[in-house]
Design an enzyme around this catalytic site. Structure first.
Site, short mmCIF file in Angstrom:
data_model
loop_
_atom_site.label_atom_id
_atom_site.label_comp_id
_atom_site.label_asym_id
_atom_site.label_seq_id
_atom_site.Cartn_x
_atom_site.Cartn_y
_atom_site.Cartn_z
N ALA A 97 39.67 47.15 11.05
CA ALA A 97 40.33 48.52 11.34
C ALA A 97 40.05 49.48 10.12
O ALA A 97 40.66 50.71 10.14
CB ALA A 97 41.84 48.60 11.22
N HIS A 111 45.40 53.50 6.81
CA HIS A 111 44.82 52.84 5.67
C HIS A 111 44.16 53.73 5.13
O HIS A 111 43.27 54.57 5.59
CB HIS A 111 43.92 51.70 6.14
CG HIS A 111 44.30 50.70 7.12
ND1 HIS A 111 45.20 49.65 6.68
CD2 HIS A 111 44.15 50.45 8.29
CE1 HIS A 111 45.80 49.06 7.57
NE2 HIS A 111 44.92 49.20 8.56
N ASN A 132 44.42 42.18 6.74
CA ASN A 132 42.82 41.81 6.66
C ASN A 132 42.09 43.03 6.31
O ASN A 132 41.03 42.77 5.71
CB ASN A 132 42.36 41.37 8.05
CG ASN A 132 42.98 39.79 8.33
OD1 ASN A 132 42.72 39.04 7.43
ND2 ASN A 132 43.46 39.85 9.58
#
Length: 258
Positions: A110, A209, A179
């Protein structure tokens, strides 16, 4: 090839492969710890899958990589890892890299910008690398949390910092939802250098993020905001498509690079 894990990631990947979305990639086995009648190919134990597959796509979590990763590679089968957090364990990573003839690969999942961070390593070490991940509080609850922290998560009305640590520490504490931290660490080449902050944001509609990196050769900032997967809000909806892109690279589809 075979897929291990028929959940939010594996189901999307497997369905796309069965439909021929990735030329040259043929799904032949699905492995899962529960019966999956909707799987488009036979379901089997991993030992049987290794007899007929040249690539195993892991979508089952860190535990599979720890328990079976080396055995997959020793069988001569390649392994594509989606749960990159497992690879921040130095002993496991060293074992996988030393085992063959199968090869191990990972996907960025991602987050973007990993190719640039990998390229920058050629200029020298980065002096600062930070990742800030913000998610809905309910996706961050973990068995190790005490009653006080759980209460803060369940009642917060403003963003709350849940943990601050390195990319080695955080994936171990949040194995299903960080992750990205491991992917950044693998790109940078040192999980201890990546500072990670995990934020519970009750107002979040997207998973965010933010990667910030700096060194004598430049400054970099990447921000991604993803819709969470409806079936598993701890996973961003884009992740299985990143896995499919990785499979495309391994099957030689033009223009695809891991």
């Amino acid at each position: 090839m075979g897929i291990v894990g028929w959940g939010a990631i594996g189901r999307v990947v497997g369905t796309a492969l069965a439909a021929g979305v990735v030329p040259g990639a043929e799904l032949t086995r699905v492995t899962d710890n529960r019966s999956r009648p909707d799987a488009p190919v036979p379901q089997s134990a991993i030992a049987e899958a290794l007899e007929v597959c040249d690539l195993i796509v892991e979508a089952a979590g860190h535990a599979f990589v720890r328990e079976w990763g080396a055995q997959v590679l020793a069988s001569g089968t390649d392994l594509l890892v989606a749960s990159t957090g497992a690879l921040t364990d130095d002993a496991l990573a060293a074992e996988l890299h030393a085992t063959g003839p199968g090869r191990v690969y990972f996907t960025g999942g991602a987050v973007g910008g990993l190719d640039l961070l990998q390229a920058v390593r050629g200029l020298g070490d980065l002096t600062e690398v930070r990742l800030t991940t913000s998610k809905l509080p309910g996706t961050l609850e973990q068995p190790w949390m005490d009653a006080e922290l759980l209460e803060r998560l369940r009642t917060c009305e403003e963003p709350v910092e849940v943990m601050c640590g390195t990319a080695r520490d955080v994936p171990a504490r949040f194995p299903r939802s960080t992750n990205v931290a491991a992917s950044v660490a693998l790109a940078v080449g040192n999980p201890d250098k990546v500072e990670v902050r995990v934020i519970a944001d009750p107002g979040a509609t997207l998973t965010r993020h933010v990667v910030e990196a700096a060194g004598p050769h430049g400054h970099y900032r990447f921000e991604v905001n993803h819709a969470p997967d409806p079936a598993n809000p701890a996973t961003s909806q884009v992740v299985p498509h990143a896995v499919l892109r990785g499979i495309g690279a391994l099957t030689g589809r033009k223009g695809q690079i891991l």
